[in-house]
Design a protein around this motif. Structure first.
Motif, PDB file in Angstrom:
ATOM      1  N   LEU A  12      34.802  58.414  38.674  1.00  0.00           N
ATOM      2  CA  LEU A  12      35.250  57.071  39.048  1.00  0.00           C
ATOM      3  C   LEU A  12      34.096  56.221  39.549  1.00  0.00           C
ATOM      4  CD1 LEU A  12      37.536  55.010  39.799  1.00  0.00           C
ATOM      5  CD2 LEU A  12      37.641  56.179  42.025  1.00  0.00           C
ATOM      6  N   ALA A  13      34.087  54.962  39.119  1.00  0.00           N
ATOM      7  CA  ALA A  13      33.147  53.974  39.648  1.00  0.00           C
ATOM      8  C   ALA A  13      33.932  52.819  40.242  1.00  0.00           C
ATOM      9  CB  ALA A  13      32.221  53.465  38.548  1.00  0.00           C
ATOM     10  N   LEU A  14      33.530  52.377  41.410  1.00  0.00           N
ATOM     11  CA  LEU A  14      34.131  51.224  42.076  1.00  0.00           C
ATOM     12  C   LEU A  14      33.071  50.141  42.227  1.00  0.00           C
ATOM     13  CD1 LEU A  14      36.043  52.977  45.010  1.00  0.00           C
ATOM     14  CD2 LEU A  14      37.008  52.206  42.846  1.00  0.00           C
ATOM     15  N   ILE A  15      33.403  48.938  41.807  1.00  0.00           N
ATOM     16  CA  ILE A  15      32.515  47.799  42.024  1.00  0.00           C
ATOM     17  C   ILE A  15      33.326  46.698  42.688  1.00  0.00           C
ATOM     18  CG2 ILE A  15      31.207  45.944  40.918  1.00  0.00           C
ATOM     19  CD1 ILE A  15      30.122  47.870  38.948  1.00  0.00           C
ATOM     20  N   GLY A  16      32.821  46.198  43.821  1.00  0.00           N
ATOM     21  CA  GLY A  16      33.510  45.159  44.576  1.00  0.00           C
ATOM     22  C   GLY A  16      32.668  43.903  44.683  1.00  0.00           C
ATOM     23  N   VAL A  17      33.313  42.756  44.496  1.00  0.00           N
ATOM     24  CA  VAL A  17      32.617  41.474  44.584  1.00  0.00           C
ATOM     25  C   VAL A  17      33.492  40.452  45.301  1.00  0.00           C
ATOM     26  CG1 VAL A  17      31.264  41.803  42.475  1.00  0.00           C
ATOM     27  CG2 VAL A  17      33.503  40.704  42.346  1.00  0.00           C
ATOM     28  N   ASP A  18      32.848  39.522  45.980  1.00  0.00           N
ATOM     29  CA  ASP A  18      33.570  38.367  46.501  1.00  0.00           C
ATOM     30  C   ASP A  18      33.597  37.279  45.427  1.00  0.00           C
ATOM     31  OD1 ASP A  18      30.925  37.520  46.568  1.00  0.00           O
ATOM     32  OD2 ASP A  18      31.140  36.447  48.453  1.00  0.00           O
ATOM     33  N   THR A  19      34.151  36.134  45.734  1.00  0.00           N
ATOM     34  CA  THR A  19      34.269  35.076  44.732  1.00  0.00           C
ATOM     35  C   THR A  19      33.607  33.768  45.135  1.00  0.00           C
ATOM     36  OG1 THR A  19      36.412  34.349  45.613  1.00  0.00           O
ATOM     37  CG2 THR A  19      36.448  36.004  43.848  1.00  0.00           C
ATOM     38  N   GLU A  20      33.030  33.702  46.320  1.00  0.00           N
ATOM     39  CA  GLU A  20      32.509  32.430  46.797  1.00  0.00           C
ATOM     40  C   GLU A  20      31.124  32.141  46.238  1.00  0.00           C
ATOM     41  OE1 GLU A  20      33.584  30.807  50.796  1.00  0.00           O
ATOM     42  OE2 GLU A  20      31.461  31.201  51.176  1.00  0.00           O
ATOM     43  N   ALA A  21      30.899  30.902  45.856  1.00  0.00           N
ATOM     44  CA  ALA A  21      29.602  30.444  45.367  1.00  0.00           C
ATOM     45  C   ALA A  21      29.294  29.081  45.956  1.00  0.00           C
ATOM     46  CB  ALA A  21      29.600  30.365  43.847  1.00  0.00           C
ATOM     47  N   MET A  22      28.007  28.843  46.194  1.00  0.00           N
ATOM     48  CA  MET A  22      27.581  27.566  46.770  1.00  0.00           C
ATOM     49  C   MET A  22      26.850  26.738  45.718  1.00  0.00           C
ATOM     50  SD  MET A  22      25.157  26.821  50.108  1.00  0.00           S
ATOM     51  CE  MET A  22      26.307  27.620  51.237  1.00  0.00           C
ATOM     52  N   LEU A  23      27.296  25.498  45.531  1.00  0.00           N
ATOM     53  CA  LEU A  23      26.632  24.579  44.612  1.00  0.00           C
ATOM     54  C   LEU A  23      25.383  23.994  45.277  1.00  0.00           C
ATOM     55  CD1 LEU A  23      29.765  22.674  43.263  1.00  0.00           C
ATOM     56  CD2 LEU A  23      28.575  24.618  42.237  1.00  0.00           C
ATOM     57  N   ARG A 154      37.905  53.187  48.056  1.00  0.00           N
ATOM     58  CA  ARG A 154      38.395  51.818  48.034  1.00  0.00           C
ATOM     59  C   ARG A 154      38.534  51.243  49.442  1.00  0.00           C
ATOM     60  NH1 ARG A 154      41.707  48.684  44.420  1.00  0.00           N
ATOM     61  NH2 ARG A 154      42.843  47.094  45.593  1.00  0.00           N
ATOM     62  N   LYS A 155      39.108  52.010  50.368  1.00  0.00           N
ATOM     63  CA  LYS A 155      39.275  51.523  51.731  1.00  0.00           C
ATOM     64  C   LYS A 155      37.909  51.275  52.381  1.00  0.00           C
ATOM     65  CE  LYS A 155      41.519  52.479  56.159  1.00  0.00           C
ATOM     66  NZ  LYS A 155      42.018  51.100  56.227  1.00  0.00           N
ATOM     67  N   GLY A 156      36.979  52.199  52.151  1.00  0.00           N
ATOM     68  CA  GLY A 156      35.645  52.023  52.703  1.00  0.00           C
ATOM     69  C   GLY A 156      34.966  50.775  52.173  1.00  0.00           C
ATOM     70  N   MET A 157      35.196  50.477  50.897  1.00  0.00           N
ATOM     71  CA  MET A 157      34.609  49.278  50.313  1.00  0.00           C
ATOM     72  C   MET A 157      35.179  48.016  50.953  1.00  0.00           C
ATOM     73  SD  MET A 157      34.156  48.269  46.312  1.00  0.00           S
ATOM     74  CE  MET A 157      32.833  49.456  46.106  1.00  0.00           C
ATOM     75  N   ALA A 185      36.919  46.549  41.076  1.00  0.00           N
ATOM     76  CA  ALA A 185      37.114  47.120  39.743  1.00  0.00           C
ATOM     77  C   ALA A 185      37.008  48.634  39.847  1.00  0.00           C
ATOM     78  CB  ALA A 185      36.067  46.586  38.776  1.00  0.00           C
ATOM     79  N   GLU A 186      37.994  49.327  39.290  1.00  0.00           N
ATOM     80  CA  GLU A 186      37.989  50.791  39.236  1.00  0.00           C
ATOM     81  C   GLU A 186      37.814  51.193  37.776  1.00  0.00           C
ATOM     82  OE1 GLU A 186      41.478  52.417  40.990  1.00  0.00           O
ATOM     83  OE2 GLU A 186      41.233  51.337  42.877  1.00  0.00           O
ATOM     84  N   ALA A 187      36.691  51.836  37.487  1.00  0.00           N
ATOM     85  CA  ALA A 187      36.393  52.217  36.112  1.00  0.00           C
ATOM     86  C   ALA A 187      36.343  53.734  35.974  1.00  0.00           C
ATOM     87  CB  ALA A 187      35.057  51.613  35.672  1.00  0.00           C
ATOM     88  N   ARG A 188      37.123  54.218  35.027  1.00  0.00           N
ATOM     89  CA  ARG A 188      37.084  55.623  34.617  1.00  0.00           C
ATOM     90  C   ARG A 188      36.807  55.653  33.126  1.00  0.00           C
ATOM     91  NH1 ARG A 188      41.048  55.057  38.412  1.00  0.00           N
ATOM     92  NH2 ARG A 188      41.123  56.589  40.111  1.00  0.00           N
ATOM     93  N   ARG A 189      36.544  56.833  32.597  1.00  0.00           N
ATOM     94  CA  ARG A 189      36.357  56.920  31.159  1.00  0.00           C
ATOM     95  C   ARG A 189      37.641  56.449  30.469  1.00  0.00           C
ATOM     96  NH1 ARG A 189      34.333  62.110  27.485  1.00  0.00           N
ATOM     97  NH2 ARG A 189      33.942  60.874  25.595  1.00  0.00           N
ATOM     98  N   ASP A 190      37.526  55.429  29.647  1.00  0.00           N
ATOM     99  CA  ASP A 190      38.636  54.858  28.882  1.00  0.00           C
ATOM    100  C   ASP A 190      39.653  54.119  29.742  1.00  0.00           C
ATOM    101  OD1 ASP A 190      37.538  55.958  26.552  1.00  0.00           O
ATOM    102  OD2 ASP A 190      38.550  57.868  26.922  1.00  0.00           O
ATOM    103  N   SER A 191      39.260  53.681  30.945  1.00  0.00           N
ATOM    104  CA  SER A 191      40.203  52.958  31.792  1.00  0.00           C
ATOM    105  C   SER A 191      39.451  52.060  32.762  1.00  0.00           C
ATOM    106  CB  SER A 191      41.077  53.941  32.583  1.00  0.00           C
ATOM    107  OG  SER A 191      41.872  53.254  33.531  1.00  0.00           O
ATOM    108  N   ILE A 192      39.861  50.782  32.825  1.00  0.00           N
ATOM    109  CA  ILE A 192      39.312  49.837  33.791  1.00  0.00           C
ATOM    110  C   ILE A 192      40.475  49.063  34.404  1.00  0.00           C
ATOM    111  CG2 ILE A 192      37.865  47.807  34.174  1.00  0.00           C
ATOM    112  CD1 ILE A 192      36.175  48.676  31.794  1.00  0.00           C
TER     113      ILE A 192
END
Length: 207
Positions: A12-23, A154-157, A185-192
């Motif tokens: 399993l791979a976990l990738i976490g991102v926020d959504t805020e951006a500054m112009l 996931r909780k730690g993230m 995002a939770e990515a496994r082989r053949d599953s996202i």
């Protein structure tokens, strides 16, 4: 900058991102910072100049090769995208600070693998960290990370992201865009699977 975290195990791979951006004007907007390639069971998260993500996203989603080949190509892709940002958009070189985190199923390793890429200064080479167990940005050192007492799940993230937001707003309140919504995002082989995990408090309120 933004929040970009990644944890990986063989399954399993976990990738976490926020959504805020500054112009450039200082106004804040919400943007997507994740691109997926289901064929490769791959997810890439971005941090830094949004033009770099916009320029590179078609390559990640349309890659016609293996995950391992993609992972090795990313530094060259970043270099080409930087040239595009400079020539097509007049972007100053000193503003090209960028992080990519790429996770997916490695054919050679037979498991999920995480690669991280960092451009810290335009005068230095792009750093490529291969097959690492985790990546954190912003990062304030091992002592700070250990003080959170989190696990690489996931909780730690979620705990880590809330703390990153709190500390960033405390130390750099005017020039560090982080917040909005947090996606994992939770990515496994053949599953996202990508889910909205939580929403950060508005600026001016405690994280």
């Amino acid at each position: 900058m933004s929040i970009l975290n990644a944890f990986v195990t063989p399954e399993l791979a976990l990738i976490g991102v926020d959504t805020e951006a500054m112009l450039p004007s200082g106004d804040l907007q919400q943007v997507c910072k994740i691109v997926v390639n289901p064929v490769l069971s791959a997810v890439v998260g971005f941090r830094g100049l949004d033009l770099m993500q916009m320029a590179s996203a078609p390559v990640f989603s349309g890659w016609k090769g293996t995950f391992d080949a993609l992972a090795e190509y990313v530094p060259e892709l970043m270099r080409l995208c930087e040239e595009h940002c400079i020539t097509a958009h007049g972007q100053p070189k000193e503003q090209l600070i960028t992080n990519f985190a790429l996770a997916g199923f490695s054919e050679s390793s037979g498991c999920m693998v995480l690669h991280a890429y960092e451009r810290t200064k335009h005068t230095q080479p792009i750093e490529h960290h291969r097959s690492i167990p985790q990546f954190y940005a912003p990062y304030w050192g091992d002592d700070h990370l250990k003080s959170l007492g989190i696990c690489a799940d996931r909780k730690g993230m979620e705990v880590l992201a809330r703390e990153q937001c709190r500390k960033a707003r405390e130390e750099r309140p005017t020039d560090f865009a982080c917040g909005g919504r947090f996606f994992i995002a939770e990515a496994r082989r053949d599953s996202i699977r990508i889910e909205h995990a939580f929403e950060f408090p508005p600026h001016g309120k405690d994280c």
